[in-house]
Write a protein that holds these residues in place. Structure first.
Motif, mmCIF file in Angstrom:
data_model
loop_
_atom_site.group_PDB
_atom_site.id
_atom_site.type_symbol
_atom_site.label_atom_id
_atom_site.label_comp_id
_atom_site.label_asym_id
_atom_site.label_seq_id
_atom_site.Cartn_x
_atom_site.Cartn_y
_atom_site.Cartn_z
ATOM 1 N N LYS A 165 21.040 50.706 -35.730
ATOM 2 C CA LYS A 165 20.880 49.525 -36.591
ATOM 3 C C LYS A 165 21.717 48.344 -36.112
ATOM 4 O O LYS A 165 22.760 48.506 -35.510
ATOM 5 C CB LYS A 165 21.246 49.878 -38.027
ATOM 6 N N ILE A 166 21.211 47.161 -36.433
ATOM 7 C CA ILE A 166 21.946 45.918 -36.201
ATOM 8 C C ILE A 166 22.517 45.487 -37.544
ATOM 9 O O ILE A 166 21.782 45.343 -38.518
ATOM 10 C CB ILE A 166 21.033 44.824 -35.617
ATOM 11 N N ILE A 167 23.811 45.295 -37.597
ATOM 12 C CA ILE A 167 24.505 44.940 -38.828
ATOM 13 C C ILE A 167 24.956 43.485 -38.732
ATOM 14 O O ILE A 167 25.540 43.077 -37.728
ATOM 15 C CB ILE A 167 25.762 45.820 -39.022
ATOM 16 N N THR A 168 24.690 42.706 -39.769
ATOM 17 C CA THR A 168 25.197 41.341 -39.860
ATOM 18 C C THR A 168 26.117 41.253 -41.061
ATOM 19 O O THR A 168 25.732 41.627 -42.166
ATOM 20 C CB THR A 168 24.062 40.313 -40.008
ATOM 21 N N ILE A 169 27.331 40.778 -40.833
ATOM 22 C CA ILE A 169 28.316 40.657 -41.895
ATOM 23 C C ILE A 169 28.625 39.182 -42.097
ATOM 24 O O ILE A 169 29.013 38.485 -41.160
ATOM 25 C CB ILE A 169 29.591 41.446 -41.548
ATOM 26 N N VAL B 180 35.737 47.273 -39.316
ATOM 27 C CA VAL B 180 34.382 47.508 -38.828
ATOM 28 C C VAL B 180 34.437 48.025 -37.392
ATOM 29 O O VAL B 180 33.758 48.989 -37.039
ATOM 30 C CB VAL B 180 33.516 46.229 -38.927
ATOM 31 N N ALA B 181 35.249 47.404 -36.552
ATOM 32 C CA ALA B 181 35.358 47.808 -35.145
ATOM 33 C C ALA B 181 35.859 49.247 -35.021
ATOM 34 O O ALA B 181 35.422 49.990 -34.142
ATOM 35 C CB ALA B 181 36.281 46.855 -34.395
ATOM 36 N N LYS B 182 36.768 49.655 -35.896
ATOM 37 C CA LYS B 182 37.317 51.006 -35.853
ATOM 38 C C LYS B 182 36.337 52.065 -36.335
ATOM 39 O O LYS B 182 36.284 53.153 -35.788
ATOM 40 C CB LYS B 182 38.572 51.103 -36.738
ATOM 41 N N THR C 162 27.004 41.721 -35.805
ATOM 42 C CA THR C 162 27.169 40.276 -35.700
ATOM 43 C C THR C 162 27.863 39.765 -36.950
ATOM 44 O O THR C 162 27.859 40.419 -37.992
ATOM 45 C CB THR C 162 25.814 39.558 -35.521
ATOM 46 N N TYR C 163 28.448 38.591 -36.816
ATOM 47 C CA TYR C 163 29.181 37.989 -37.933
ATOM 48 C C TYR C 163 28.657 36.586 -38.172
ATOM 49 O O TYR C 163 28.439 35.822 -37.232
ATOM 50 C CB TYR C 163 30.680 37.953 -37.613
ATOM 51 N N ASN C 164 28.456 36.255 -39.436
ATOM 52 C CA ASN C 164 27.948 34.957 -39.836
ATOM 53 C C ASN C 164 29.015 34.283 -40.693
ATOM 54 O O ASN C 164 29.193 34.643 -41.854
ATOM 55 C CB ASN C 164 26.634 35.129 -40.616
ATOM 56 N N GLY C 165 29.741 33.335 -40.117
ATOM 57 C CA GLY C 165 30.851 32.690 -40.801
ATOM 58 C C GLY C 165 30.437 31.663 -41.820
ATOM 59 O O GLY C 165 29.322 31.168 -41.829
#
Length: 93
Positions: free
Chosen positions: A54-58, A74-76, A84-87
Motif C-alpha cells: 500500500k501507498i500511505i499518505t499522511i 512511521v519510519a520505525k 508520502t507526507y502532505n504538509g
C-alpha cells in the motif's frame, strides 16, 4: 465544559476522525509523546498490519514538532510500499 477542563489538567489529548461530517473522538492519549505511537497503532490495526503493498499518505497541520515525532514513528514501524507526507493540511467545515 468540565470534561474539557479535566482533560486539559491531566494532559489528555483526543484523537479524532470525521464521520458523516461530524467530528468523532476515537481514542484519547495522555500527553503529546503518546500521540504518534497511538496513530501508528491505529493505522496498523485498520490494515491488519499489512501495508507492504500500500501507498500511505499522511497529512499534517502546522505543528512541525509533532509532525517530526510522527514521521519518526512511521519510519520505525510502518513498512509500506511508499509513504508520502502532505504538509499544512486543513479540514474545513
Amino acid at each position: 465544559s468540565v470534561v474539557s477542563f479535566v482533560g486539559n489538567m491531566l494532559n489528555i489529548k483526543p484523537i479524532c476522525t470525521m464521520e458523516g461530517g461530524k467530528n468523532k473522538i476515537v481514542s484519547k492519549v495522555r500527553g503529546t509523546k503518546q500521540i504518534a505511537s497511538k496513530l501508528v497503532d491505529m493505522i496498523l490495526e485498520a490494515n491488519n498490519n499489512d501495508l507492504e503493498s500500500k501507498i500511505i499518505t499522511i497529512g499534517y497541520g502546522s505543528n512541525e514538532e509533532d509532525f517530526k515525532k510522527l514521521k519518526e514513528e512511521v519510519a520505525k514501524r510502518i513498512k509500506a510500499k511508499k509513504v508520502t507526507y502532505n504538509g499544512e493540511t486543513y479540514v474545513y467545515p
